[in-house]
Design an enzyme around this catalytic site. Structure first.
Site, short mmCIF file in Angstrom:
data_model
loop_
_atom_site.label_atom_id
_atom_site.label_comp_id
_atom_site.label_asym_id
_atom_site.label_seq_id
_atom_site.Cartn_x
_atom_site.Cartn_y
_atom_site.Cartn_z
N PRO A 12 -3.61 101.75 11.26
CA PRO A 12 -2.58 101.12 10.61
C PRO A 12 -1.65 100.36 11.75
CG PRO A 12 -1.92 103.34 10.43
CD PRO A 12 -3.42 103.49 10.78
N ASN A 13 -1.55 99.10 11.37
CA ASN A 13 -0.52 98.24 12.25
C ASN A 13 -1.16 97.81 13.36
OD1 ASN A 13 2.00 98.25 10.50
ND2 ASN A 13 2.17 100.50 11.32
N ARG A 20 3.71 91.54 18.52
CA ARG A 20 5.00 92.36 18.94
C ARG A 20 4.84 93.53 19.92
NH1 ARG A 20 6.78 91.94 13.38
NH2 ARG A 20 7.34 89.67 13.33
N TYR A 25 1.97 97.55 23.96
CA TYR A 25 0.56 97.46 23.99
C TYR A 25 -0.32 96.25 24.66
CZ TYR A 25 1.95 100.58 20.10
OH TYR A 25 2.49 101.61 19.41
N ASN A 76 -9.53 104.28 16.98
CA ASN A 76 -7.91 104.14 17.33
C ASN A 76 -7.41 104.41 15.81
OD1 ASN A 76 -5.35 103.91 17.92
ND2 ASN A 76 -5.57 101.89 19.04
N ALA A 79 -1.22 105.71 14.15
CA ALA A 79 -0.34 106.69 13.60
C ALA A 79 -0.75 107.66 12.69
CB ALA A 79 1.06 106.02 12.88
N HIS A 82 -1.62 111.11 14.33
CA HIS A 82 -0.47 111.95 14.52
C HIS A 82 -0.22 112.84 13.29
CE1 HIS A 82 -0.01 109.88 18.17
NE2 HIS A 82 0.40 108.94 17.57
N ASP A 89 -10.31 116.10 8.67
CA ASP A 89 -11.32 116.52 7.92
C ASP A 89 -12.55 115.61 7.77
OD1 ASP A 89 -9.95 119.01 7.53
OD2 ASP A 89 -9.20 118.56 5.53
N GLU A 100 -11.84 109.04 20.56
CA GLU A 100 -10.47 108.66 20.03
C GLU A 100 -10.11 107.79 21.13
OE1 GLU A 100 -8.05 111.73 19.26
OE2 GLU A 100 -6.20 110.69 19.15
N HIS A 102 -6.53 105.47 22.47
CA HIS A 102 -5.30 104.74 22.18
C HIS A 102 -4.92 103.82 23.31
CE1 HIS A 102 -4.17 107.52 18.83
NE2 HIS A 102 -4.80 108.31 19.58
N SER A 104 -2.16 102.67 24.44
CA SER A 104 -0.95 103.13 25.20
C SER A 104 -1.05 104.68 25.65
CB SER A 104 0.63 103.16 24.39
OG SER A 104 0.31 104.04 23.15
N ARG A 109 5.16 108.64 25.99
CA ARG A 109 5.86 108.24 24.77
C ARG A 109 6.69 109.50 24.05
NH1 ARG A 109 2.85 103.80 21.71
NH2 ARG A 109 4.91 103.46 21.08
N ARG A 113 4.27 111.59 19.41
CA ARG A 113 3.09 110.91 19.60
C ARG A 113 2.18 111.93 20.48
NH1 ARG A 113 3.58 105.53 17.94
NH2 ARG A 113 5.91 105.02 17.98
O1 CA2 Z 1 -1.51 103.29 21.58
C1 CA2 Z 1 -2.12 103.29 20.54
O2 CA2 Z 1 -3.39 102.69 20.68
C2 CA2 Z 1 -1.50 103.68 19.32
O3 CA2 Z 1 -2.62 104.33 18.67
C3 CA2 Z 1 -1.03 102.48 18.57
C4 CA2 Z 1 -0.44 103.23 17.40
C5 CA2 Z 1 0.84 104.23 17.66
O4 CA2 Z 1 1.32 104.62 16.34
C6 CA2 Z 1 0.21 105.33 18.16
O5 CA2 Z 1 1.10 106.28 18.52
C7 CA2 Z 1 -0.55 104.96 19.66
C8 CA2 Z 1 0.64 101.75 16.70
C9 CA2 Z 1 -0.17 100.64 16.47
C10 CA2 Z 1 0.64 99.45 16.12
O6 CA2 Z 1 0.79 98.65 16.96
C11 CA2 Z 1 1.63 97.66 16.82
C12 CA2 Z 1 1.38 96.55 17.85
C13 CA2 Z 1 2.28 95.56 18.02
C14 CA2 Z 1 3.36 95.57 17.14
C15 CA2 Z 1 3.54 96.73 16.19
C16 CA2 Z 1 2.65 97.62 16.29
#
Ligand code: CA2
Length: 151
Positions: A12-13, A20, A25, A76, A79, A82, A89, A100, A102, A104, A109, A113
């Site tokens: 997601p996201n 953003r 990121y 990836n 969220a 977490h 599963d 896996e 990520h 960041s 952080r 996370r």
């Molecule tokens: O660092 C990563 O790749 C994460 O998987 C990214 C997730 C975050 O919840 C993990 O803790 C680490 C978030 C992805 C959302 O990415 C965005 C990018 C730009 C603006 C808003 C969200």
């Protein structure tokens, strides 16, 4: 020879990448990440199926679909890594090598996370290396598949 298929699944996201929070990121968009993966796959002589979803259930279904179709999963989970035991599963049940990724460094952080359920199912975890982590994961997954074929 048929090229082995590696699924590259994004949670997601991640469709917001580059739009953003560039300080967290970077500036690459999800389309840029897909291009990085396509180029890495060509170099490694593997096929990829690159996808992103905001839905937990859809991500679980995609993992299930990898059974008898893909040779490995680069994920990836964003969220859901977490939070989702359902995703863990599915990754355990699919019986494929999982890496896996990520973008960041989740350990630098917020504390929530630092733990990911997915890591229990992963052969390895790459975090904090930006979007190049995807290419590194594809390289490692290809090596793992070649090792498996040698056995
Ligand atoms: O660092 C990563 O790749 C994460 O998987 C990214 C997730 C975050 O919840 C993990 O803790 C680490 C978030 C992805 C959302 O990415 C965005 C990018 C730009 C603006 C808003 C969200």
């Amino acid at each position: 020879m048929v090229r082995p298929l590696i699924a590259v699944l994004n949670g997601p996201n991640l469709n917001m990448l580059g739009l953003r929070q560039p300080e967290v990121y970077g500036r690459a968009t999800l389309d840029d990440v897909e291009q990085i993966c396509i180029q890495a796959a060509e170099r490694l002589d593997v096929a990829i199926d690159f996808r992103q979803t905001n839905g937990e259930g859809e991500l679980v279904s995609w993992v299930q679909e990898c059974r008898n179709r893909a040779r490995g999963i680069v994920i990836n989970p964003a969220a859901y890594g977490h939070t989702s035991i359902a995703l863990l599963d599915a990754l355990l049940a699919v019986d494929l090598p999982v890496i896996e990724v990520h973008i960041s460094n989740i350990h630098r952080r917020e504390e929530f996370r630092h733990h990911t359920y997915c890591s229990r199912a992963a052969a390895g975890v790459i975090c904090g290396l930006g979007v190049r982590g995807y290419a590194l994961a594809l390289q490692a997954m290809t090596d793992m598949i070649l090792d498996e074929d040698d056995r």
